[in-house]
Design an enzyme around this catalytic site. Sequence first.
Site, PDB file in Angstrom:
ATOM      1  N   LEU B  77       1.242  -1.158   0.119  1.00 19.39           N
ATOM      2  CA  LEU B  77       0.101  -0.146  -0.058  1.00 19.39           C
ATOM      3  C   LEU B  77       0.514   1.163   0.177  1.00 19.39           C
ATOM      4  CD1 LEU B  77      -2.629  -1.284   2.763  1.00 19.39           C
ATOM      5  CD2 LEU B  77      -2.492  -1.424   0.357  1.00 19.39           C
ATOM      6  N   CYS B  78       0.209   1.808  -1.275  1.00 20.49           N
ATOM      7  CA  CYS B  78       1.172   3.107  -1.151  1.00 20.49           C
ATOM      8  C   CYS B  78       1.461   4.344   0.499  1.00 20.49           C
ATOM      9  CB  CYS B  78       0.883   3.708  -1.679  1.00 20.49           C
ATOM     10  SG  CYS B  78       1.528   5.826  -2.179  1.00 20.49           S
ATOM     11  N   VAL B  79       2.395   4.571   0.573  1.00 20.94           N
ATOM     12  CA  VAL B  79       2.090   4.796   2.831  1.00 20.94           C
ATOM     13  C   VAL B  79       1.173   6.319   2.412  1.00 20.94           C
ATOM     14  CG1 VAL B  79       4.429   5.794   2.160  1.00 20.94           C
ATOM     15  CG2 VAL B  79       4.111   5.386   4.262  1.00 20.94           C
TER      16      VAL B  79
END
Lengths: 119, 130
Positions: B77-79
């Site tokens: 997941l993109c932070v």
Amino acid sequence: MAKKSVLFILQHAPLGASLARAGIDTVLAYAAFDQPVSVLFSGAGVLQLAPGADCQRVGRRDLRRMIDSMPLYDIDAVFADAAALSAYGISGNLPPFVEAVESNAIRQLHERSDHILSF
Amino acid sequence: MQYTLLALSSPSDGQCLLTAARVAEAIIGKGHRLDTVFFSDAATTVGLATLSMPQDEIAVQRQWQRLAADHAVELVLCVASAMQRGVVGVDELPSDSELHPTLAEGFRIGGLGQLVAATHAADRVLTFGG
């Protein structure tokens, strides 16, 4: 390993959803990692280039400022679909590094890219 | 052939993430490689531990968790997108925080650099929900 060229197709309006912002963030990240990228604004995405679209006035980050920073990241292949520009009534005042292109050039852009990511 | 998937749409918004999971199954089923699925923007809520879908719909989060467990696919997941949506792991919380991690099992939080590396390694990249 040879670097792979990535074409980003940005097709969402600057406001109303966060995809436009996510697209620009991703483009800048690829460039920061020294990847060869090209960018095509198409469909409602050309609204990101509309003069006077100031996202800050509604409390969102100014996307246009991020777009304007693309040359600083050595992104020099930035295009906008001429048909979409005309459909959305955007005629002058594009950032100087953005080139309006017709469908033939867009097809070539697709063909010469290793990957296409669309936001 | 090596594939990388990029997912962008919310698990509760249409069938896009389910379709992506099916495509992921098919890629692996056909003997291709799929090491990384990167979730950005609204798609990051698929990794929210408290996500609960209507009972008469397929549990999209479980589909992905099964894929990760059975085939060692990394679900990243993109932070930045995840944090904006309340999806945080232990590492994203300050050590003195009284809040609890909300990251579901099977998912990891990572940076866009991982997407860059995954597309670089891939022969084919497919975007879902752009």
